[in-house]
Design an enzyme around this catalytic site. Structure first.
Site, short mmCIF file in Angstrom:
data_model
loop_
_atom_site.label_atom_id
_atom_site.label_comp_id
_atom_site.label_asym_id
_atom_site.label_seq_id
_atom_site.Cartn_x
_atom_site.Cartn_y
_atom_site.Cartn_z
N ILE A 226 -8.87 -24.64 0.28
CA ILE A 226 -7.44 -24.85 0.49
C ILE A 226 -6.71 -23.72 -0.23
O ILE A 226 -6.84 -23.57 -1.44
CB ILE A 226 -6.95 -26.21 -0.06
CG1 ILE A 226 -7.90 -27.33 0.36
CG2 ILE A 226 -5.53 -26.48 0.37
CD1 ILE A 226 -8.04 -27.52 1.85
N CYS A 227 -5.96 -22.91 0.51
CA CYS A 227 -5.38 -21.70 -0.09
C CYS A 227 -4.52 -22.00 -1.32
O CYS A 227 -4.57 -21.27 -2.30
CB CYS A 227 -4.53 -20.96 0.95
SG CYS A 227 -5.51 -20.01 2.14
N LEU A 228 -3.74 -23.06 -1.25
CA LEU A 228 -2.83 -23.35 -2.35
C LEU A 228 -3.57 -23.65 -3.65
O LEU A 228 -3.05 -23.42 -4.75
CB LEU A 228 -1.94 -24.54 -1.98
CG LEU A 228 -0.74 -24.80 -2.89
CD1 LEU A 228 0.24 -23.62 -2.84
CD2 LEU A 228 -0.04 -26.08 -2.48
#
Length: 265
Positions: free
Chosen positions: A140-142
């Protein structure tokens, strides 16, 4: 390399599939000597997957479909991104820019306008790598953090990704205005990172999107010393984007499995 003039293309909130079709069309149509492009756009509520993501390992795809949340796969790397309350940008420019600056140097040079944008909002932003923060990876990029992610008070507010061809390079990223926790958080099978990241709403910035877009273009003009010439997609760019929309970006084999369409657009 000096790039004194840029085409500015502004899109209001449109579908995820159209956004990514336009990005690829602009990259594929760019030729040496063309004017570089800055595109600003928004999204309908969407999850986007990095080029090599395996979304079924991280997202409840059945629940996503049941709730009518759109998804699309990007042609750049990285993990899963949440869209809907953000302003995104795409840059398309000559590949020689990356050759001159190097890939890492090109990130640093091109992302300066984001740092300047946050400064205009009274926020102290920096590259994660310049802040002494450790790098981390996540599906998940965040929840992950890389050297040229943008951080404010130690929290990630945005990342950036590139794709290179022989003639051109694409860089895109997003400025999160807010995160719709109710819509997105329960879709994830792994921690989403919504707690560890930040957004303009969390930082108590509530300017209207058109004001933010104006500040963003102003920051770009200042840091790139550029004239922005506002226009639309050219006929050949729009035509390719429509074909890509039909054959690729509305195709579950691409969006969910990462398989290029058999019939190339």
């Amino acid at each position: 390399m000096k790039l004194p003039k840029w085409r500015l293309i502004v899109n209001e909130e449109v579908s995820a599939a159209w956004n990514m079709a336009v990005d690829e069309a602009l990259l594929r149509h760019f030729r040496p000597g063309d004017t570089p492009i800055l595109r600003l756009y928004r999204w309908e509520p969407t999850l986007s997957f990095g080029r090599f993501s395996k979304p079924a390992e991280s997202v409840d795809l059945d629940l996503m479909e049941k709730r009518g949340v759109a998804c699309v796969r990007r042609i750049t790397g990285g993990g899963i991104l949440i869209h809907g309350g953000d302003i995104s940008y795409s840059l398309v420019l000559p590949s020689s820019f990356a050759k001159e600056h190097g890939v890492k140097g090109s990130y640093r040079h091109l992302c300066r306008f984001l740092i300047r944008f946050y400064e205009k909002l009274g926020l102290s932003a920096a590259f994660a790598g310049d802040s002494g923060l450790p790098e981390s990876r996540s599906r998940i990029c965040l929840a992950g953090r890389e050297a040229y992610d943008i951080v404010i008070d130690g929290e990630k507010i945005g990342g950036n990704a590139q794709r290179h061809t022989r003639a051109a390079m694409l860089q895109h990223g997003s400025i999160p205005l807010r995160y719709d926790r109710e819509r997105f958080e329960s879709l994830f099978l792994v921690p989403s990172g919504l707690e560890s990241g930040t957004s303009l709403k969390k930082l108590e910035i509530s300017h209207a999107p058109d004001v933010l877009r104006s500040l963003l273009t102003e920051a770009f003009r200042e840091t790139m010393a550029a004239d922005l010439l506002e226009g639309e997609l050219r006929h050949e760019e729009a035509s390719l984007a429509r074909r890509l929309l039909e054959t690729k970006y509305t195709n579950p084999e691409w969006n969910l499995d990462g398989k290029e369409p058999t019939q190339k657009a």
